[in-house]
Structures are given as C-alpha cells and as structure tokens.
Design a protein around this motif. Structure first.
Motif, PDB file in Angstrom:
ATOM      1  N   GLU A  97       0.840  -1.198   0.000  1.00 57.67           N
ATOM      2  CA  GLU A  97       0.000   0.000   0.000  1.00 57.67           C
ATOM      3  C   GLU A  97       0.876   1.251   0.000  1.00 57.67           C
ATOM      4  O   GLU A  97       1.749   1.412   0.847  1.00 57.67           O
ATOM      5  CB  GLU A  97      -0.919   0.006   1.222  1.00 57.67           C
ATOM      6  N   LYS A  98       0.616   2.149  -0.938  1.00 62.21           N
ATOM      7  CA  LYS A  98       1.429   3.363  -1.054  1.00 62.21           C
ATOM      8  C   LYS A  98       1.047   4.441  -0.059  1.00 62.21           C
ATOM      9  O   LYS A  98       1.894   5.254   0.332  1.00 62.21           O
ATOM     10  CB  LYS A  98       1.316   3.926  -2.469  1.00 62.21           C
ATOM     11  N   CYS A  99      -0.236   4.490   0.348  1.00 57.84           N
ATOM     12  CA  CYS A  99      -0.687   5.625   1.140  1.00 57.84           C
ATOM     13  C   CYS A  99      -1.850   5.250   2.049  1.00 57.84           C
ATOM     14  O   CYS A  99      -2.499   4.224   1.875  1.00 57.84           O
ATOM     15  CB  CYS A  99      -1.099   6.773   0.215  1.00 57.84           C
TER      16      CYS A  99
ATOM     17  N   CYS B 107      -4.606  12.600   2.423  1.00 53.35           N
ATOM     18  CA  CYS B 107      -3.850  11.385   2.129  1.00 53.35           C
ATOM     19  C   CYS B 107      -2.391  11.599   2.526  1.00 53.35           C
ATOM     20  O   CYS B 107      -1.866  12.704   2.366  1.00 53.35           O
ATOM     21  CB  CYS B 107      -3.958  11.057   0.645  1.00 53.35           C
TER      22      CYS B 107
ATOM     23  N   ASP C 166       1.417   9.759   1.968  1.00 51.77           N
ATOM     24  CA  ASP C 166       2.203   8.726   1.298  1.00 51.77           C
ATOM     25  C   ASP C 166       3.303   8.205   2.216  1.00 51.77           C
ATOM     26  O   ASP C 166       3.870   8.952   3.022  1.00 51.77           O
ATOM     27  CB  ASP C 166       2.863   9.283   0.036  1.00 51.77           C
TER      28      ASP C 166
ATOM     29  N   LYS D 294      -3.123   1.857  -4.046  1.00 55.15           N
ATOM     30  CA  LYS D 294      -3.259   3.192  -3.454  1.00 55.15           C
ATOM     31  C   LYS D 294      -4.521   3.307  -2.608  1.00 55.15           C
ATOM     32  O   LYS D 294      -4.921   4.408  -2.238  1.00 55.15           O
ATOM     33  CB  LYS D 294      -3.286   4.253  -4.557  1.00 55.15           C
ATOM     34  N   ASP D 295      -5.148   2.183  -2.285  1.00 56.85           N
ATOM     35  CA  ASP D 295      -6.384   2.206  -1.497  1.00 56.85           C
ATOM     36  C   ASP D 295      -6.405   1.028  -0.535  1.00 56.85           C
ATOM     37  O   ASP D 295      -6.623  -0.108  -0.934  1.00 56.85           O
ATOM     38  CB  ASP D 295      -7.597   2.147  -2.427  1.00 56.85           C
TER      39      ASP D 295
END
Length: 242
Positions: A118-120, A148, A150, A175-176
């Motif tokens: 997961e990026k963020c 958000c 990161d 990203k979610d």
C-alpha cells in the motif's frame, strides 16, 4: 541477536464496511539505528473475527517470526483488538517507546490474490463499526489532517526488487487500503511517523499462497524496505554533508 516477544489480546466479533477487509494484522518492523547496526522489529496483530476463523495475516507473521529478519533485527510480536480507539492509543505509544526507523503493518484482504504494498493511507471515510460497535464520529483518523499521506518508502522499487528475487509469490501495488481498520491504522501510523510506515496486505491462506510462502514474502519485503530506506537516508545525509 534476535529477541522475540509475543503479546496477545483477545478480540471478539466485528463488522466492517462493505466486507472488503476481513480481519487485520499489524506487523511492524521497527528498526532503530545503532552504532553497531543492530535494530529492533515489532509485529502486532489482530485476532480472527467475523467469518474468518483463521487470521491469515497473523499466521503469516508467525512464519516471519520463525524466519527472522537477520542478526541485526529484533522481532517483537503483538496481537491487538480490532478497535479504532485502541489503534489511536497504541500507535503513538509504540513510536514513543521504540523511536523506530520504520514500522511495517500487515493486514489481510478477503479480495486479494497477491501480496499488495500500500502506497498511502487516507484520512476520511471511516463508517464501518469495529469490535466495540464504534466508529469515529468525525469518520476520520486525524481531524484537520491531510486527506492522504504517502509512505516515504518507494513501493515501486520494493516491488521490483522482491519480484526479481524469484519468489513464488506475486507482489503488486495499491493506493487504497480499504477505509476500515487497515487504512485507519496506516494513516494514523503515517501521521505519527511523518511517513515512516508501510502497509502490506496478504490474501487469505490458500488463496493462493501457503503460510510459508507468505512468511518468506514478508521477510523479503521488509528486508528490501529497510534497505531502500537506509540507502535513501544515506543519500540525503551525503547531500547534507556537501
């Protein structure tokens, strides 16, 4: 030296928004910079709840515990309740206690078929009730916080490096993280750590990976994350010296 601590807290049944994230495990690899390059690693996890009698994330992290993260990483394992207020209390306490270089959380998604980085993390949209039948009245992690945050870890680089190792596990990027306790935990940790956190989602056991495969994948991912972070910090320090 590898130190292993296991702390378990009972968790009960719970509900969750849209049924996307079946149950949740935090696996937190905490690496402290020391003169002898030793470091600490902490894993926390949620117990089974809802329709899942077996928590794939918890099992995967137990496999990681068996494998270890090398001689310079101490691994501490925790299991915690699926509760928003517990997350809000324990994450700051852990960071204060360990002053870690990095925290890596691990959760399980009932919809996943790959190991997902997961990026963020996201601040708003939390409507699903936890094990205490509670959700934040504001439906957000941190009132007034950015929408958000990161991770400072380059997930694309980690994914490429792990994929190049030839493990029999597919690693993908997202990203979610789902707007339930996984995402809530991730955002809270990213906010607390100024981005020094990561989150890895794993699929349920046997769909398609075994516990051993997931454990080896987590070991490789966390080692690569620590290496990517260390090299990026060395580069920053070198630039500051000049």
């Amino acid at each position: 030296m590898l130190t292993k601590i296991l702390e378990k807290t009972l968790s009960g049944e719970g509900t969750f928004e849209a049924g996307l994230w079946k149950h949740l495990l935090w696996a937190e690899a905490i690496r402290n910079r020391k003169s002898n390059h030793d470091s600490n690693s902490v894993t926390w996890g949620f117990g089974p709840f809802g329709e899942h009698a077996v928590n794939a994330s918890w099992i995967a992290v137990q496999e990681l515990e068996k494998l270890g993260l090398g001689d310079d990483v101490d691994l501490h394992v925790y299991e915690v309740p699926v509760e928003y207020q517990t997350v809000q209390r324990l994450i700051p306490a852990l960071w204060k206690k360990h002053s870690p270089q990095l925290v890596v959380h691990v959760g399980v998604s009932g919809m996943a078929t790959t190991v997902t980085l997961e990026k963020c993390g996201h601040n708003v949209g939390y409507k699903g009730l936890d094990n205490c039948r509670f959700c934040p009245g504001s439906q957000c992690c941190v009132e007034g916080g950015p929408e958000c945050i990161d991770s400072i870890i380059d997930m694309d680089a980690v994914s490429s490096r792990v994929s190049a190792l030839g493990l029999d596990v597919t690693v993908t990027i997202s990203k979610d993280a789902g707007r339930y306790l996984c995402d809530f935990t991730y955002y809270t940790s990213l906010y607390q750590s100024h981005g020094r956190s990561a989150f890895v989602h794993v699929p349920p056991l046997g769909k398609p990976y075994s516990a051993e495969q997931l454990g080896r994948a987590l070991q490789a991912i966390i080692e690569e994350m620590l290496d990517v972070l260390e090299h990026s910090e060395d580069k920053i320090n070198c630039q500051h010296e000049h």
